[in-house]
Design a protein around this motif. Sequence first.
Motif, mmCIF file in Angstrom:
data_model
loop_
_atom_site.group_PDB
_atom_site.id
_atom_site.type_symbol
_atom_site.label_atom_id
_atom_site.label_comp_id
_atom_site.label_asym_id
_atom_site.label_seq_id
_atom_site.Cartn_x
_atom_site.Cartn_y
_atom_site.Cartn_z
ATOM 1 N N UNK A 2 38.514 3.880 80.824
ATOM 2 C CA UNK A 2 39.493 3.859 79.733
ATOM 3 C C UNK A 2 39.037 2.904 78.626
ATOM 4 N N UNK A 3 39.361 3.294 77.383
ATOM 5 C CA UNK A 3 39.013 2.462 76.230
ATOM 6 C C UNK A 3 40.266 2.206 75.408
ATOM 7 N N UNK A 4 40.340 1.002 74.898
ATOM 8 C CA UNK A 4 41.441 0.635 73.999
ATOM 9 C C UNK A 4 40.867 0.637 72.589
ATOM 10 N N UNK A 5 41.463 1.357 71.667
ATOM 11 C CA UNK A 5 40.852 1.455 70.339
ATOM 12 C C UNK A 5 41.895 1.555 69.229
ATOM 13 N N UNK A 6 41.524 1.020 68.063
ATOM 14 C CA UNK A 6 42.390 1.134 66.879
ATOM 15 C C UNK A 6 42.290 2.552 66.342
ATOM 16 N N UNK A 7 43.414 3.032 65.787
ATOM 17 C CA UNK A 7 43.432 4.384 65.244
ATOM 18 C C UNK A 7 44.238 4.368 63.942
ATOM 19 N N UNK A 8 43.644 5.016 62.927
ATOM 20 C CA UNK A 8 44.357 5.214 61.657
ATOM 21 C C UNK A 8 44.810 6.667 61.607
ATOM 22 N N UNK A 9 46.108 6.885 61.449
ATOM 23 C CA UNK A 9 46.596 8.259 61.237
ATOM 24 C C UNK A 9 47.062 8.436 59.799
ATOM 25 N N UNK A 10 47.166 7.338 59.069
ATOM 26 C CA UNK A 10 47.458 7.383 57.637
ATOM 27 C C UNK A 10 46.833 6.143 57.019
ATOM 28 N N UNK A 11 46.687 6.140 55.702
ATOM 29 C CA UNK A 11 46.163 4.951 55.041
ATOM 30 C C UNK A 11 47.328 4.170 54.443
ATOM 31 N N UNK A 12 47.103 2.879 54.239
ATOM 32 C CA UNK A 12 48.161 2.035 53.687
ATOM 33 C C UNK A 12 47.900 0.578 53.979
ATOM 34 N N UNK A 13 48.957 -0.211 54.108
ATOM 35 C CA UNK A 13 48.841 -1.647 54.373
ATOM 36 C C UNK A 13 48.375 -1.906 55.796
ATOM 37 N N UNK A 14 48.233 -3.191 56.154
ATOM 38 C CA UNK A 14 47.745 -3.534 57.501
ATOM 39 C C UNK A 14 48.583 -2.931 58.622
ATOM 40 N N UNK A 15 49.857 -2.629 58.346
ATOM 41 C CA UNK A 15 50.735 -2.085 59.392
ATOM 42 C C UNK A 15 50.317 -0.688 59.850
ATOM 43 N N UNK A 16 49.431 -0.007 59.126
ATOM 44 C CA UNK A 16 49.023 1.340 59.571
ATOM 45 C C UNK A 16 47.980 1.296 60.700
ATOM 46 N N UNK A 17 47.515 0.092 61.058
ATOM 47 C CA UNK A 17 46.535 0.004 62.156
ATOM 48 C C UNK A 17 47.277 0.208 63.484
ATOM 49 N N UNK A 18 47.069 1.374 64.105
ATOM 50 C CA UNK A 18 47.695 1.664 65.398
ATOM 51 C C UNK A 18 46.689 1.464 66.521
ATOM 52 N N UNK A 19 47.178 1.533 67.785
ATOM 53 C CA UNK A 19 46.315 1.333 68.965
ATOM 54 C C UNK A 19 46.572 2.434 69.969
ATOM 55 N N UNK A 20 45.529 2.858 70.644
ATOM 56 C CA UNK A 20 45.686 3.873 71.681
ATOM 57 C C UNK A 20 44.722 3.592 72.833
ATOM 58 N N UNK A 21 45.101 4.092 73.990
ATOM 59 C CA UNK A 21 44.220 4.036 75.161
ATOM 60 C C UNK A 21 43.730 5.447 75.412
ATOM 61 N N UNK A 22 42.417 5.601 75.515
ATOM 62 C CA UNK A 22 41.841 6.936 75.702
ATOM 63 C C UNK A 22 40.876 6.909 76.877
ATOM 64 N N UNK A 23 40.631 8.088 77.437
ATOM 65 C CA UNK A 23 39.566 8.211 78.430
ATOM 66 C C UNK A 23 38.246 8.331 77.683
ATOM 67 N N UNK A 24 37.349 7.429 77.939
ATOM 68 C CA UNK A 24 36.064 7.454 77.231
ATOM 69 C C UNK A 24 35.118 8.409 77.951
ATOM 70 N N UNK A 25 34.616 9.434 77.252
ATOM 71 C CA UNK A 25 33.670 10.328 77.904
ATOM 72 C C UNK A 25 32.319 9.645 78.126
ATOM 73 N N UNK A 26 31.496 10.244 78.964
ATOM 74 C CA UNK A 26 30.119 9.744 79.099
ATOM 75 C C UNK A 26 29.441 9.861 77.737
ATOM 76 N N UNK A 27 28.458 9.017 77.459
ATOM 77 C CA UNK A 27 27.793 9.095 76.147
ATOM 78 C C UNK A 27 27.109 10.451 75.953
ATOM 79 N N UNK A 28 27.277 11.028 74.762
ATOM 80 C CA UNK A 28 26.625 12.295 74.412
ATOM 81 C C UNK A 28 25.126 12.047 74.238
ATOM 82 N N UNK A 29 24.342 13.112 74.148
ATOM 83 C CA UNK A 29 22.910 12.912 73.868
ATOM 84 C C UNK A 29 22.735 12.069 72.602
ATOM 85 N N UNK A 30 21.868 11.090 72.687
ATOM 86 C CA UNK A 30 21.611 10.233 71.531
ATOM 87 C C UNK A 30 22.554 9.055 71.410
ATOM 88 N N UNK A 31 23.556 8.975 72.311
ATOM 89 C CA UNK A 31 24.532 7.880 72.240
ATOM 90 C C UNK A 31 24.338 6.909 73.392
#
Length: 325
Positions: A2-31
Amino acid sequence: MQARQAILTRTGGPEVIGWQTVDLPAPAPGEVTLRQTAVGLNYIDTYHRGGVYPVDLPSGLGLESAGVVEAVGDGVDGFAVGDRVATFGPVRGAYADIRNVPASSLFKLPDHITDQIAAAALLKGCTTEFLVERCARVEPGHAVLVHAAAGGVGLLLVQWLKAVGATVIGTVSSEDKAELARAAGADHIVFYTREDTASRVRELTGGAGVRVVFDGVGLDTWEASLGSTGRRGLIVSYGNASAPVTGIALGVLAARGSLFCSRPTLFDYYADPAERAAGAARLWEMIGSGKVKVTIGQTYPLEQAEQAHRDLEARATSGSTLLLP
Ligand code: NDP
């Protein structure tokens, strides 16, 4: 994983910085999968968040981070699990504890560069390297003006320019910031929020003006930069902390003394693997030799990025800022 990451779903002031927990896939080729120990805050993050530089939404946020390679995708050469690395993008998503990044965007860290120093200095220091040595090509004895001299890029610029042998005039907004800029080597300080910058710069340079102005403030300092630049001098307008400079008629460069003006970006000066390697090596050498010291002015827990953005935009920070996962 699992990864914790910031997510923007709209632009605006600092309050638009949201957070989500996602399942991180294995690295793709080249990653590679990068476990991050330090994330660098940069003014460009506020442009992405606020819409000054348009981004496709939803989007991750942040360009700069350092940490340890935890997994390697197919086709990745030159990086192995356990390597200490850092990146300055261009892929957004650095505000995270762990993420997948293109291996081509990574720099291996020498032993003398800690993760925190790397996250505080890679983007800003490579910027300083290209601005001084490849864009403006500053030489010993040049008089130069550095706006926001106690900022992240500003403190690095002052030290690098002194190392090259320039005479450095720095602008700042407060006494505390003046102290920092002086300690970094600035020869003269101008309080641009209460003094007429161009007049002071002319006084300090015997009327001649400076050879180069480094202006990351943008709109608010454009006039001061024009007025401070000597005949046939160069304005390097490399950022927009106040707002972008727009609508300039080229004739003004003629009227002010046959001036040059450049609006450069890091990615155009770190465009191919050879110049990326050479530029980063030069930065690590400048830090390793002690000619450039990295000031981590403040740190925040990663998920307090909103407050960090507020402080950066309120001119309440100095030096580099880290977000710590
Ligand atoms: P800083 O740490 O320098 O923060 C910005 C500073 O700008 C403030 O601390 C403040 O210093 C000064 N400032 C003046 N007017 C304003 C205003 N109206 N609002 C906010 N700040 C203001 O940020 P960074 O080191 O991250 O970045 C500095 C600049 O460099 C930015 O413009 C950034 O976009 C640019 N940059 C450009 C790159 C490129 O490739 N072209 C790469 C990296 C950075 P004070 O209080 O002393 O006035």
